[in-house]
Design a protein around this motif. Structure first.
Motif, PDB file in Angstrom:
ATOM      1  N   CYS A 200      52.093  38.977  23.255  1.00 21.68           N
ATOM      2  CA  CYS A 200      51.574  37.695  23.763  1.00 21.68           C
ATOM      3  C   CYS A 200      52.669  36.621  23.680  1.00 21.68           C
ATOM      4  N   ARG A 201      53.348  36.593  22.515  1.00 16.67           N
ATOM      5  CA  ARG A 201      54.421  35.612  22.318  1.00 16.67           C
ATOM      6  C   ARG A 201      55.537  35.814  23.355  1.00 16.67           C
ATOM      7  N   GLU A 202      55.921  37.093  23.571  1.00 13.10           N
ATOM      8  CA  GLU A 202      56.981  37.406  24.545  1.00 13.10           C
ATOM      9  C   GLU A 202      56.575  36.977  25.960  1.00 13.10           C
ATOM     10  N   LEU A 203      55.336  37.236  26.299  1.00 13.23           N
ATOM     11  CA  LEU A 203      54.869  36.875  27.653  1.00 13.23           C
ATOM     12  C   LEU A 203      54.904  35.368  27.850  1.00 13.23           C
ATOM     13  N   ARG A 204      54.511  34.651  26.799  1.00 12.68           N
ATOM     14  CA  ARG A 204      54.518  33.182  26.888  1.00 12.68           C
ATOM     15  C   ARG A 204      55.952  32.629  26.970  1.00 12.68           C
ATOM     16  N   ALA A 205      56.895  33.353  26.361  1.00 11.77           N
ATOM     17  CA  ALA A 205      58.283  32.859  26.325  1.00 11.77           C
ATOM     18  C   ALA A 205      59.016  33.091  27.647  1.00 11.77           C
ATOM     19  N   ASP A 206      58.488  33.975  28.495  1.00 16.74           N
ATOM     20  CA  ASP A 206      59.157  34.296  29.758  1.00 16.74           C
ATOM     21  C   ASP A 206      58.536  33.461  30.882  1.00 16.74           C
ATOM     22  N   ARG A 207      59.392  32.804  31.668  1.00 14.68           N
ATOM     23  CA  ARG A 207      58.837  31.876  32.672  1.00 14.68           C
ATOM     24  C   ARG A 207      57.994  32.593  33.723  1.00 14.68           C
ATOM     25  N   ARG A 208      58.278  33.918  33.960  1.00 13.73           N
ATOM     26  CA  ARG A 208      57.506  34.654  34.971  1.00 13.73           C
ATOM     27  C   ARG A 208      56.050  34.863  34.545  1.00 13.73           C
ATOM     28  N   THR A 209      55.841  34.934  33.218  1.00 14.69           N
ATOM     29  CA  THR A 209      54.488  35.254  32.735  1.00 14.69           C
ATOM     30  C   THR A 209      53.907  34.155  31.844  1.00 14.69           C
ATOM     31  N   ALA A 210      54.628  33.045  31.724  1.00 16.90           N
ATOM     32  CA  ALA A 210      54.202  31.997  30.779  1.00 16.90           C
ATOM     33  C   ALA A 210      52.813  31.456  31.105  1.00 16.90           C
ATOM     34  N   GLY A 211      52.452  31.446  32.383  1.00 17.62           N
ATOM     35  CA  GLY A 211      51.166  30.842  32.749  1.00 17.62           C
ATOM     36  C   GLY A 211      50.037  31.841  32.926  1.00 17.62           C
ATOM     37  N   VAL A 212      50.309  33.128  32.684  1.00 19.96           N
ATOM     38  CA  VAL A 212      49.271  34.150  32.908  1.00 19.96           C
ATOM     39  C   VAL A 212      48.239  34.095  31.774  1.00 19.96           C
ATOM     40  N   PRO A 213      46.940  34.018  32.085  1.00 20.18           N
ATOM     41  CA  PRO A 213      45.950  34.013  31.002  1.00 20.18           C
ATOM     42  C   PRO A 213      45.923  35.347  30.250  1.00 20.18           C
ATOM     43  N   ILE A 214      45.749  35.261  28.937  1.00 22.83           N
ATOM     44  CA  ILE A 214      45.772  36.471  28.100  1.00 22.83           C
ATOM     45  C   ILE A 214      44.493  36.513  27.261  1.00 22.83           C
ATOM     46  N   ILE A 215      43.759  37.622  27.361  1.00 27.44           N
ATOM     47  CA  ILE A 215      42.577  37.830  26.513  1.00 27.44           C
ATOM     48  C   ILE A 215      42.926  38.902  25.483  1.00 27.44           C
ATOM     49  N   MET A 216      42.728  38.578  24.202  1.00 25.76           N
ATOM     50  CA  MET A 216      43.048  39.538  23.143  1.00 25.76           C
ATOM     51  C   MET A 216      41.801  40.358  22.802  1.00 25.76           C
ATOM     52  N   LEU A 217      42.026  41.658  22.565  1.00 26.43           N
ATOM     53  CA  LEU A 217      40.947  42.523  22.067  1.00 26.43           C
ATOM     54  C   LEU A 217      41.225  42.749  20.589  1.00 26.43           C
ATOM     55  N   THR A 218      40.345  42.265  19.728  1.00 23.90           N
ATOM     56  CA  THR A 218      40.630  42.365  18.307  1.00 23.90           C
ATOM     57  C   THR A 218      39.516  43.113  17.575  1.00 23.90           C
ATOM     58  N   ALA A 219      39.946  43.921  16.590  1.00 20.85           N
ATOM     59  CA  ALA A 219      38.972  44.788  15.916  1.00 20.85           C
ATOM     60  C   ALA A 219      38.006  44.001  15.049  1.00 20.85           C
ATOM     61  N   GLN A 220      38.467  42.909  14.459  1.00 17.91           N
ATOM     62  CA  GLN A 220      37.576  42.121  13.616  1.00 17.91           C
ATOM     63  C   GLN A 220      37.790  40.659  13.945  1.00 17.91           C
ATOM     64  N   ALA A 221      36.709  39.896  13.832  1.00 18.44           N
ATOM     65  CA  ALA A 221      36.849  38.463  14.106  1.00 18.44           C
ATOM     66  C   ALA A 221      37.358  37.760  12.852  1.00 18.44           C
ATOM     67  N   ARG A 222      38.475  38.265  12.324  1.00 19.09           N
ATOM     68  CA  ARG A 222      39.014  37.610  11.122  1.00 19.09           C
ATOM     69  C   ARG A 222      39.723  36.338  11.553  1.00 19.09           C
ATOM     70  N   SER A 223      39.451  35.265  10.805  1.00 21.51           N
ATOM     71  CA  SER A 223      39.980  33.982  11.243  1.00 21.51           C
ATOM     72  C   SER A 223      41.513  34.013  11.311  1.00 21.51           C
ATOM     73  N   GLN A 224      42.147  34.781  10.401  1.00 24.02           N
ATOM     74  CA  GLN A 224      43.623  34.849  10.415  1.00 24.02           C
ATOM     75  C   GLN A 224      44.127  35.437  11.729  1.00 24.02           C
ATOM     76  N   ASP A 225      43.488  36.568  12.149  1.00 25.12           N
ATOM     77  CA  ASP A 225      43.899  37.232  13.397  1.00 25.12           C
ATOM     78  C   ASP A 225      43.739  36.276  14.570  1.00 25.12           C
ATOM     79  N   LEU A 226      42.616  35.573  14.564  1.00 27.99           N
ATOM     80  CA  LEU A 226      42.333  34.686  15.695  1.00 27.99           C
ATOM     81  C   LEU A 226      43.308  33.512  15.723  1.00 27.99           C
ATOM     82  N   GLU A 227      43.573  32.964  14.526  1.00 25.62           N
ATOM     83  CA  GLU A 227      44.541  31.859  14.456  1.00 25.62           C
ATOM     84  C   GLU A 227      45.893  32.305  15.000  1.00 25.62           C
ATOM     85  N   GLN A 228      46.323  33.504  14.558  1.00 33.15           N
ATOM     86  CA  GLN A 228      47.611  34.046  15.017  1.00 33.15           C
ATOM     87  C   GLN A 228      47.608  34.220  16.530  1.00 33.15           C
ATOM     88  N   ALA A 229      46.494  34.760  17.044  1.00 29.77           N
ATOM     89  CA  ALA A 229      46.411  35.027  18.484  1.00 29.77           C
ATOM     90  C   ALA A 229      46.522  33.726  19.278  1.00 29.77           C
TER      91      ALA A 229
END
Lengths: 375, 124
Positions: free
Chosen positions: B64-93
């Motif tokens: 996700c970080r790499e995609l955001r850093a590249d101008r070709r993909t910086a604006g593409v929406p990203i949906i994360m699939l996460t195994a647990q709704a842990r607040s840490q994971d979500l904050e990181q995402a």
């Protein structure tokens, strides 16, 4: 004569080696063929399963139930794996297909199988099916002689989430080789708010370990109705570990009524780990009313208590930061009034305050620090 | 037709999500790891990326970080699939630039709703 014996031995060895080689090739061929047949058999049901699940089970359930037994057996492991990854209507619809095919009946029978692998697998299937009717049988499995089976049963009960299992889960901790506390805590949380009454009642359990697990589960569930009960545990329990857990969970619950019991637990006559836990909990609680009490702890003789108090003030935000700055400024005033910097550096209280302020400033640059205590 | 890039190492979920999205009329490219996702996204920027958080070799958060850093993909929406709704994971995402998240075990209907909502939000 010798030559003949040697020749015969060599021939026998060659025959054995050839037979073994042929045997290996035949077994591999049979396995590969069986695997291909298995994959071919599973392919049809698998497509139907994917379509059924993708449509949230609105169409195709009867076709899945009608699939021939050998094809279903080939597809069943994949379908079970899929079941554990779904929720909502898609999960319920797929679980319905399993029920109609008699998978649950067989799994309940297998819970009493003499193979522990079969018992564990059956427990997992019943958990993935989220079958409430299986709860009594799964609770019975909490006394299984094999620890691995008990762990699968605990997980399955969590997945089902029926609060009727709460007491049996709690009781399962009271043995010499119980399931890991963290797993049971997580499972009790999965049972939801309806388990709170049982958890509160279990705070009278004779085993300290059980009481700690119940406190953690109440804290994670956000059981604000249990605050008074937990406050009594904090004050009266005979085990220090339990009292420390009570303090931590009062902080987690974050209600105003937890401030007084936690403030009482800061008293100098209390054990040091309890005072440190109470200070930390007051920071978690986010109550500005605790600022004065925490501020007074920064020059405490116990390093851990002073450290936790400083960081609790840091987490309290603006009023806490103000208190930390007051402590640093007070020391700066004293050193400038005497005209002498302390050769040993700032006092304990000022050092703790400086550390907490510095951490508060990380990633949050602003007009912060009064961090220049004269050396 | 919107193109969706799906990076998910679990074959069951990969097949199911691909199937569901294709039936809903999307053009789906499914890959099994983060490096393949980065290669594909840089070569043909998709309209939306679905990223599993925990993948071998490189995590979804790093992708996700790499995609955001590249101008070709910086604006593409990203949906994360996460195994647990842990607040840490979500904050990181979200710190890495995720647009939304879906928690596993998941509901295919909910996933499709999220995809359609995010795409609609982007197109307006």
């Amino acid at each position: 004569m010798m030559l003949t014996i040697a020749t015969i031995t060599i021939i026998v060895l060659i025959v054995i080696v050839a037979a073994v080689a042929i045997g290996i090739v035949v077994v591999r061929l049979v396995r590969t063929r069986r695997q291909r047949r298995h994959t071919a058999l599973a392919a049809g049901p698998r497509r139907a399963l994917l379509a059924f699940v993708a449509d949230n089970g609105e169409d195709g359930g009867d076709d899945l139930v009608a699939i021939a037994d050998d094809a279903w057996r080939a597809a069943e492991p994949g379908a079970l794996a899929l079941l554990s990854k779904l929720r909502g209507e898609a999960h319920d619809a797929l679980a319905g297909v399993f029920l109609r095919r008699g998978v649950a009946r067989q799994a309940i029978r297998d819970l009493r199988h003499r193979s522990r692998v079969r018992r564990a697998r059956a427990a997992q299937i019943l958990g993935d099916l989220e079958l409430s009717a299986a709860v009594p049988e799964l609770c019975r499995l909490l006394d299984d002689r094999h620890g691995e089976v008990r762990i699968v049963a605990v997980r399955a009960l969590g997945r089902i989430g029926d609060p009727a299992a709460a007491w049996r889960l709690i009781a399962s901790l009271d043995r010499s080789d119980p399931a890991p506390s963290l797993l049971v805590t997580h499972t009790l949380v999965q049972l939801g708010a309806d388990a709170e009454v049982t958890l509160s009642a279990a705070l009278d359990h004779p085993q300290a370990r059980v009481r700690v697990v119940c406190l953690d589960a109440l804290g994670l569930l956000g059981a604000t109705g249990a605050v008074d009960r937990i406050a009594r545990v904090l004050r009266d329990d005979t085990s220090l570990d339990v009292r420390v857990a009570a303090a931590a969970n009062l902080g987690r619950l974050g209600t105003r009524s937890a401030v007084d019991p936690l403030t009482d637990a800061l008293g100098a006559a209390r054990p040091m780990p309890l005072r440190a836990a109470a200070a930390r909990a007051l920071g978690d609680l986010g109550a500005p009313a605790a600022v004065t009490h925490l501020e007074g702890l920064l020059d405490d003789d116990a390093f851990r208590v002073a450290h936790e108090a400083a960081h609790a003030l840091r987490r309290l935000g603006h009023p806490g930061h103000e208190a930390l700055r007051r402590i640093v400024s007070r020391e700066a005033d004293v050193t400038s009034a005497t005209g002498l910097g302390s050769p040993a550096g700032p006092s304990g209280a000022a050092a703790h305050a400086q550390e907490a302020l510095a951490l508060a400033g990380v990633g949050n640059p602003g007009p912060e620090p009064v961090l220049t205590v004269t050396r | 037709m919107s193109r969706i890039l799906l990076a998910e190492d679990d074959p069951d979920i990969r097949h199911l999500v691909t199937f569901k999205l294709q039936r809903a009329g999307f053009d789906v490219t499914a890959v099994a790891d983060g490096f393949a996702a980065l290669r594909d996204a840089h070569a043909h920027p998709p309209d939306l990326v679905l990223l599993d958080v925990r993948m071998p070799r490189i995590s979804g958060i790093e992708v996700c970080r790499e995609l955001r850093a590249d101008r070709r993909t910086a604006g593409v929406p990203i949906i994360m699939l996460t195994a647990q709704a842990r607040s840490q994971d979500l904050e990181q995402a979200f710190a890495a630039g995720a647009t939304d998240y879906v928690v596993k075990p998941f509901s295919p209907r909910e996933l499709l709703d999220r995809v359609e909502t995010v795409l609609a939000r982007v197109s307006t």
